[in-house]
Design a protein around this motif. Structure first.
Motif, PDB file in Angstrom:
ATOM      1  N   THR A 135       0.848  -1.199   0.000  1.00 32.71           N
ATOM      2  CA  THR A 135       0.000   0.000   0.000  1.00 32.71           C
ATOM      3  C   THR A 135       0.883   1.249   0.000  1.00 32.71           C
ATOM      4  O   THR A 135       0.507   2.265  -0.583  1.00 32.71           O
ATOM      5  CB  THR A 135      -0.966   0.023   1.212  1.00 32.71           C
ATOM      6  N   ASP A 143       1.733   1.847  -3.508  1.00 36.28           N
ATOM      7  CA  ASP A 143       0.611   2.519  -4.178  1.00 36.28           C
ATOM      8  C   ASP A 143       0.617   4.015  -3.854  1.00 36.28           C
ATOM      9  O   ASP A 143       0.320   4.854  -4.703  1.00 36.28           O
ATOM     10  CB  ASP A 143      -0.729   1.925  -3.716  1.00 36.28           C
ATOM     11  N   SER A 171       2.735   1.430  -9.355  1.00 36.38           N
ATOM     12  CA  SER A 171       2.971   0.381  -8.369  1.00 36.38           C
ATOM     13  C   SER A 171       2.901  -0.969  -9.066  1.00 36.38           C
ATOM     14  O   SER A 171       2.031  -1.196  -9.902  1.00 36.38           O
ATOM     15  CB  SER A 171       1.900   0.469  -7.276  1.00 36.38           C
ATOM     16  N   THR A 187      -0.421  -3.776  -7.827  1.00 38.03           N
ATOM     17  CA  THR A 187      -1.859  -3.523  -7.977  1.00 38.03           C
ATOM     18  C   THR A 187      -2.580  -4.458  -8.938  1.00 38.03           C
ATOM     19  O   THR A 187      -3.789  -4.616  -8.835  1.00 38.03           O
ATOM     20  CB  THR A 187      -2.101  -2.084  -8.480  1.00 38.03           C
ATOM     21  N   ASP A 188      -1.869  -5.043  -9.897  1.00 33.43           N
ATOM     22  CA  ASP A 188      -2.569  -5.808 -10.930  1.00 33.43           C
ATOM     23  C   ASP A 188      -2.746  -7.261 -10.482  1.00 33.43           C
ATOM     24  O   ASP A 188      -1.827  -8.068 -10.549  1.00 33.43           O
ATOM     25  CB  ASP A 188      -1.774  -5.735 -12.244  1.00 33.43           C
ATOM     26  N   HIS A 189      -3.957  -7.585 -10.056  1.00 27.46           N
ATOM     27  CA  HIS A 189      -4.178  -8.913  -9.479  1.00 27.46           C
ATOM     28  C   HIS A 189      -4.035 -10.022 -10.521  1.00 27.46           C
ATOM     29  O   HIS A 189      -3.687 -11.144 -10.176  1.00 27.46           O
ATOM     30  CB  HIS A 189      -5.534  -8.987  -8.779  1.00 27.46           C
ATOM     31  N   PHE A 220      -5.029   3.457  -1.132  1.00 24.90           N
ATOM     32  CA  PHE A 220      -3.959   2.733  -0.414  1.00 24.90           C
ATOM     33  C   PHE A 220      -4.189   2.754   1.094  1.00 24.90           C
ATOM     34  O   PHE A 220      -3.832   1.795   1.780  1.00 24.90           O
ATOM     35  CB  PHE A 220      -2.577   3.298  -0.781  1.00 24.90           C
ATOM     36  N   HIS A 226      -6.660  -0.034   1.880  1.00 30.63           N
ATOM     37  CA  HIS A 226      -5.987  -1.343   1.803  1.00 30.63           C
ATOM     38  C   HIS A 226      -5.072  -1.564   3.012  1.00 30.63           C
ATOM     39  O   HIS A 226      -4.959  -2.675   3.521  1.00 30.63           O
ATOM     40  CB  HIS A 226      -5.177  -1.441   0.503  1.00 30.63           C
TER      41      HIS A 226
END
Lengths: 226, 258
Positions: A80, A83, A102, A105-107, B64, B67
């Protein structure tokens, strides 16, 4: 396994405790002490890292001027923070917007790599795909020991990227790795306090970079450039 | 998060360890009000978690943060601490619609947002009708009184300082919540023994209209569940409206429509 016991601090730890007021007072007192401790760690770290921040910011400015972009990554709470880095650089409250993203972030990418190869390559493999010599790798870890970060830094160094680690405790393996050009360390052994000051380091680094770009090497982007 | 080295510092009264060159600071005084608010919010969360509630985390402008809050509770940095149900409401979705569909009475909503974030304002004011406890972290101008059950607010106008201090606040929220778990006798709210109290009586409960029929009645949602009420006393009620219910009738609307 480590668990703390705070039982000795309270007279009523059994189930018949009914008066919440004394607990609330203790909680508030504890929170104030921790707030104070976090503030002192933040200030001491920013003071200790002052020159290093200036050096890293200058190195980063050269990369951005050369058309580079920044990749940020980390695990868990540090993901995080990565991010946060990407959002701060691309959508800053003031100053120049800079290309950053970041890698956490891309699952689809994260699960594909984890499933097919292993979690240790989730960042290095992305750098293999996207990284260029003019780019910057910034990773955050409280321990400095995460295998996937070390692999990614090794990959970034092979490409010729600028490598910047932000770590905690004694810096861990990140501070000792030859693949890292810079490693900013928050010298504490509390994961929470480390993360709080790492956020301050990111902000200080960003601000130093902005003034570096402003005063000496302002990027004059052509009108309408992406 | 996954850096699972044990935290070596005790939860209360940890010292600065290897930290060199500390500076005197007096910041504790400035956060007195905030830390008292934090203490109350932590006990409230501990009680809801103990009763099976889920924590919904939202931050439309800074996803963020949402999260980070969620991972803190689900996968604590201190090994041995229990995993607690916390979920992110994804940014870019309709916050109110998502929460309306998913929250259950007994849950909690924590938002990190400015006071002027209309979606958060709207979600927070619906909390009592949904039966959720609301916690709002923010900085700068404060939201109106009663905007959430717990308003944890910073005075700073500097967005970067605010962002750093939000991290501190939710770390402390997590730490204090876990301290509360050690006080099992306080995890059940004290029983209501007043002759007439607001909570137990039918005094102006908040309800959210689900649907309105032609007979002057509406199906509404309250903290206690769904019920059918009379809405003939209020003007043109619509689905989504918040109304005050007393003795089976809507006696007022919170919607300010011309």
């Amino acid at each position: 396994m480590t668990t703390e016991s705070t039982a000795f601090l309270y007279p009523f730890i059994e189930g018949d405790e009914r008066d919440a007021e004394s607990l609330l007072t203790d909680l508030a007192t504890s929170a104030e002490a921790k707030w104070d401790q976090s503030e002192r760690l933040r200030q001491a770290t920013l003071d200790r890292c002052h020159d290093q921040i200036a050096t890293v910011a200058a190195d980063m400015a050269r990369r951005f001027e050369a058309g580079g972009q920044l990749f940020a990554f980390g695990n868990g709470g540090s993901a995080t923070d990565a991010d946060d880095v990407a959002q701060l650089f691309t959508r800053p409250p003031w100053g120049q917007a800079l290309p950053a993203r970041s890698l956490a972030t891309d699952h689809a990418v994260l699960t594909a790599l984890s499933n097919d190869i292993g979690f240790d390559v989730v960042f290095s493999r992305q750098l293999e795909a996207h990284g260029r010599a003019s780019d910057i790798a910034v990773a955050l870890s409280t321990s400095g020991n995460s295998e996937n970060l070390l692999k990614a830094f090794a990959q970034a160094a092979r490409i010729g990227m600028l490598t910047v680690g932000i770590s905690g405790y004694d810096g861990g393996r990140m501070a000792a790795s030859a693949a890292l050009e810079h490693c900013l360390v928050v010298r504490s052994d509390s994961v929470h306090r480390i993360q709080e000051t790492q956020a301050a380091l990111v902000h200080a680094l960003w601000a130093a970079l902005q003034s570096e770009l402003d005063t000496e090497h302002r990027i004059d982007r052509p009108e309408g450039a992406p | 998060m996954t850096d699972v080295r044990p935290d070596l510092t005790p939860l209360l009264g940890d010292d600065l360890g290897a930290l060199a060159g500390t500076h005197p600071a007096d910041t504790g005084r400035a956060v007195t009000g905030l830390t008292a608010d934090l203490a109350r919010a932590s006990l409230a969360l501990a009680r809801r978690f103990a009763a099976g509630g889920t924590l919904w985390c939202a931050s439309p402008s800074w996803s963020f943060h949402a999260h980070h809050v969620a991972v803190e509770f689900v996968h604590p940095v201190i090994m041995g601490k229990r995993a607690l149900p916390a979920v992110v409401v994804p940014s870019g979705t309709d916050l109110v619609a998502t929460l309306r569909a998913t929250v259950r009475p007994g849950d909690m909503v924590v938002a990190v947002a400015d006071a002027h974030d209309d979606d958060v304002v709207d979600a927070m004011r619906r909390g009592p009708a949904w039966g959720v406890e609301t916690v709002w972290l923010g900085a700068g101008p404060r939201p109106g009184a009663g905007a959430a059950d717990h308003v944890l607010w910073l005075d700073t106008d500097d967005p970067l300082v605010a962002s750093e201090q939000f991290v501190r606040i939710y770390h402390l929220l997590w730490e204090l919540t876990h301290v509360c778990f050690e006080h099992t006798g306080l995890l059940t709210p004290p029983a209501c023994d007043e002759e007439v109290c607001i909570t137990c009586s039918d005094e102006g409960r908040l309800a959210e209209v689900i649907s309105v029929d032609d007979l002057g009645e509406a199906l509404v949602r309250t903290a206690e569940g769904r019920e059918r009420i009379d809405v003939s006393l209020i003007d043109s009620p619509r689905a989504g409206d918040l109304v005050l219910v007393h003795a089976g009738s809507a006696i007022g609307s919170l919607e300010d429509r011309p």
